[in-house]
Enzyme design. Structure first.
Site, short mmCIF file in Angstrom:
data_model
loop_
_atom_site.label_atom_id
_atom_site.label_comp_id
_atom_site.label_asym_id
_atom_site.label_seq_id
_atom_site.Cartn_x
_atom_site.Cartn_y
_atom_site.Cartn_z
CG ASP A 17 -75.88 85.20 -36.27
OD1 ASP A 17 -76.78 86.15 -36.38
OD2 ASP A 17 -74.85 85.22 -36.76
CG ASP A 55 -77.17 90.13 -45.82
OD1 ASP A 55 -76.59 90.95 -44.87
OD2 ASP A 55 -77.61 88.98 -45.72
#
Lengths: 254, 203
Positions: free
Chosen positions: A11, A130
């Site tokens: 990330d 997700d």
């Protein structure tokens, strides 16, 4: 035979690697280019970079990271996070990424998948999804966006099928329930999507031990497994993970 | 020594350029045969559709450039779709291809839980010894993305094979034309070594 891939996820926020639990409490982990190079030399099969930079004006930093990564590692890597237009996809691919991952923006504008696949081929367009367990949905899983904060009306299996039809060549499937728990991937979700779709599925969310990868690659039918904190914090090396998998009948690149 | 890279809207060539930069080698990237005709060798990459690729090559006169290099014995390295369309024909789009090497290109059968495209790392068994593979361990893994496979004629030297439901040819050699179905430029140190070997090859 085709090998199962171990993929490391970084990330990236404003040019630095960070890690948070359930997308919160971010901690600085280092320079993404140096980390990418270190994982490359340790034998990682692929890398995924998610740009979680909040402000649009600082997004250009990511293109520079992509360009520098591409000059130093010679394996495929994928870039996601905030790519909203065909121009955004083009900028990342021309900087040297093999693939782009489209998530919330693809939910808001599914045609983005089709446009991307037309420009660079399905192999370059990854659906990032997700999913959250929800017994009211037909498949038992609901698609959520904006880093898991916003529920949608989409069923996870139906959305995966639609994205494939639009031209997505791979799915990175992240379980919001499992993400950051280090308690293992969500096997039923992964198995459901992977066995229903003719394209590779990368399991994401919940990795804590090499056994978790074995389970999702064998019982969960995943084609690849994403890891982050278990390698970022040095709990395991890629070699330890791959040795464990190979010792239990999972074909991996050594 | 300069190597030419054929640019014919065949996908992104940044990774090929990055590999050559890393190896410290000069290159010319162009879709114009005039820019490429004096290079010592050619890298012929490719991503995408065989029939479309053939149209794009012909529109730029690059089909003739490749034929000239092959006839003159200058090295050519075909990668991915570049390895497929040097053959006579491809099932993809029923394309008539370059015909520089006898053989054809077929669709991977898949089935039995095998996904097509064949995407990811697979081990390659080298079927012969050759300077092009010097220093690369037998059964090394390389990165593949493709739905069609090459079937060169029996007279063609097979360099390597892999397995995805069926065992098929992933590299072959005819005179000074060599090919790899996988992407050596994205296959880590083993792949870079194959690129380096090609650049050093003096057939």
């Amino acid at each position: 035979m085709l090998q199962k891939r171990v993929i490391v996820c970084l990330d990236v926020k404003e040019g630095r690697t960070t890690k948070g639990v359930k997308f919160q409490n971010n901690i600085d982990l280092g320079d993404p280019v140096e980390m990418a190079e270190a994982y490359y030399h340790q034998g990682v099969d692929e890398l995924v970079f998610y740009d979680i930079t909040a402000s649009a004006e600082k997004r250009g930093i990511m293109i520079d990271v992509v360009r520098r990564v591409a000059q130093r590692i010679f394996i495929p890597f994928c870039v996601g996070g905030g790519l909203a237009t065909a121009e955004d996809i083009k900028a990342v691919i021309l900087a040297g990424a093999e693939k782009v991952s489209l998530n919330s923006q693809a939910v808001k504008n599914p045609d983005l998948i089709r446009q991307g696949a037309k420009m660079y081929g399905s192999q370059s367009i990854v659906l990032g999804m997700d999913a959250l367990a929800d017994p009211t949905m037909p498949s038992g899983y609901r698609v959520v966006i904006n880093g898991g904060r916003t529920p949608t009306e989409l069923d996870a299996l139906a959305w995966a099928r639609q994205a494939h039809k639009l031209g997505a060549g791979e799915i990175v499937l992240n379980s919001i329930d499992a993400d950051g728990t280090k308690a293992g991937y969500e096997l039923p979700l992964t198995k459901l999507i992977s066995e229903a779709l003719p394209i590779p599925v990368v399991a994401s969310g919940g990795a804590g031990t090499p056994e978790h990868l074995r389970a999702v690659l064998q019982e969960g039918s995943a084609d690849a497994a994403l890891v982050a904190s278990m390698v970022h914090y040095g709990t395991y090396t890629l070699k330890q993970i791959k040795d464990y998998l190979a010792g239990r009948g999972v074909s991996v690149r050594r | 020594m300069t190597v030419g890279i054929l640019d014919y809207d065949a996908g992104n060539l940044t990774s090929v350029e990055n590999a050559l930069r890393h190896l410290g080698h000069h290159w010319v990237l162009s879709g114009n045969p005039e820019d490429l005709k004096n290079t010592d060798s050619l890298i012929f990459p490719g991503d995408g559709h065989a029939a479309t690729s053939m149209d794009n090559l012909k529109a730029r006169g690059l089909d003739r450039l490749l034929a000239d290099f092959a006839a003159q014995g200058r090295p050519i390295l075909g990668i991915c779709v570049g390895s497929q369309i040097v053959l006579d024909s491809s099932e993809e789009g029923e394309a008539t291809c370059l015909g520089l090497v006898p053989g054809l290109c077929r669709r991977l059968p898949g089935g039995q839980g095998l996904k097509v495209p064949h995407m990811g790392w697979n081990s390659v068994h080298f079927e012969t010894e050759h300077p092009l593979m010097a220093g690369v361990p037998q059964d090394s893994s390389f990165y593949f993305v493709h739905s069609y496979y090459t079937e060169p004629a029996a007279s063609v030297t097979v360099l390597g094979t892999t397995d995805h439901g069926i065992r098929f040819v992933v590299g072959f050699l005819k005179d000074t034309l060599a090919t790899w179905q996988f992407h050596p430029e994205k296959s880590g140190p083993a792949g870079l070594k194959l690129v380096e070997n090609f650049l050093r090859w003096r057939p």
